[in-house]
Design a protein around this motif. Structure first.
Motif, short mmCIF file in Angstrom:
data_model
loop_
_atom_site.label_atom_id
_atom_site.label_comp_id
_atom_site.label_asym_id
_atom_site.label_seq_id
_atom_site.Cartn_x
_atom_site.Cartn_y
_atom_site.Cartn_z
N GLU A 63 40.62 34.53 45.75
CA GLU A 63 40.40 35.91 46.21
C GLU A 63 40.36 36.88 45.04
O GLU A 63 39.54 37.81 45.02
N ARG A 64 41.24 36.66 44.06
CA ARG A 64 41.25 37.53 42.88
C ARG A 64 39.95 37.40 42.08
O ARG A 64 39.36 38.41 41.66
N LEU A 65 39.50 36.18 41.90
CA LEU A 65 38.26 35.96 41.15
C LEU A 65 37.06 36.49 41.90
O LEU A 65 36.09 36.97 41.29
N THR A 66 37.10 36.39 43.25
CA THR A 66 36.00 36.95 44.04
C THR A 66 35.90 38.46 43.83
O THR A 66 34.80 39.02 43.71
N GLY A 67 37.06 39.12 43.76
CA GLY A 67 37.06 40.55 43.50
C GLY A 67 36.49 40.88 42.13
O GLY A 67 35.72 41.84 41.97
N LEU A 68 36.86 40.08 41.13
CA LEU A 68 36.33 40.29 39.78
C LEU A 68 34.82 40.09 39.75
O LEU A 68 34.08 40.82 39.07
#
Length: 283
Positions: free
Chosen positions: A254-259
């Motif tokens: 989820e964090r990488l998707t946001g990035l």
């Protein structure tokens, strides 16, 4: 030993650097035509540079660039700067550029020094890489084996090509049943696959020297059977920890998707991150 493609790149690149250097040498020495009296006295120059010089300079640059891409690397890059520097230093030293002597020393000296720097750095880096490979081979052949569990990952605040430089502290459980040992080192890791506390990896280490150890991250399909066995041991030992924190890969994704949506990660980097995380999620 250098591969065939690397030799071709080196020879092509250095030939290009030599061609450009000779063309610049010809152009610089022809500059003495500006002083007819000195030309008549010394006989150093008799004609202006021919049209081939205008083609040889860019042609040499193109050959050098091609050589770099073919594997010539830092040697061709350094050779290009050294050729430019020598093309001005040599005629200045020989007295063939009396009206441009200061320019020759300054211009040639700057390019020559700029060529020596990557040459020395490249050779030093090559020796360092060779030592690391030798150490890895020694540890693989004669070192003790174990399963390492990351205890702590500390950010050093440094980055290399946007990838963080971190300090990893790991507890190593020897596969021969001996007492666990602790090892630590600073490494550069991918910003989309930063190791986490609790993750387990196969480890090879020197029992007598705490500085000599390595851990495996990725396993190739062509890896020897004993290496595959070490990775299997690490995965098996990490089963319970994965169950206790099975939501961490989801949170990381989820964090990488946001990035990725914010443009901080390229499509290729995001795809690599997903390929690394999805097996941990079980998809």
């Amino acid at each position: 030993m250098l591969k065939g493609r690397t030799w071709i790149g080196m020879l092509t690149g250095l030939a290009g650097a030599g061609l450009m250097g000779w063309a610049l040498f010809t152009a610089f020495t022809a500059a003495c035509l500006e002083s007819a009296a000195r030309v008549a006295a010394s006989g150093s120059c008799s004609s202006s540079p021919s049209g081939w010089v205008a083609l040889a300079i860019p042609g040499g640059i193109v050959l050098a660039v091609i050589g770099m891409f073919l594997g010539g690397g830092f040697l061709v890059f350094a050779g290009l700067f050294l050729a430019v520097g020598l093309s001005a230093l040599i005629p200045t030293w020989l007295g063939l550029m009396p009206d441009m002597e200061l320019f020759g020393w300054l211009f040639g000296g700057i390019f020559f020094l700029c060529g020596l720097l990557p040459l020395f750095l490249g050779l030093a880096g090559g020796r360092m890489l060779a030592r690391k490979r030798e150490l890895a081979e020694t540890l693989y052949q004669t070192g003790a084996k174990g399963v390492g569990t990351i205890v702590e990952v500390t950010d050093t605040g440094m980055t290399i090509n946007d990838n963080p430089h971190v300090k990893i502290r790991m507890r190593v459980d020897p596969i021969d049943g001996g007492p666990p040992v602790e090892r630590s080192k600073t490494v550069t890791v991918s910003r989309v696959a930063i190791p986490r506390a609790g993750e387990r990896f196969p480890v090879w280490y020197d029992r007598a020297d705490e500085e000599k150890w390595m851990f495996g991250v990725d396993m190739e399909d062509s890896a020897p059977a004993d290496v595959k066995d070490m990775f299997a041991r690490a995965r098996a030992a990490g089963g319970d920890a994965a169950d206790e924190a099975d939501d961490s890969p989801v949170a990381e994704l989820e964090r990488l998707t946001g990035l990725w949506k914010d443009g901080a990660l390229t499509d290729a980097e995001f795809a690599d991150a997903k390929a690394w995380l999805l097996p941990k999620i079980g998809r």
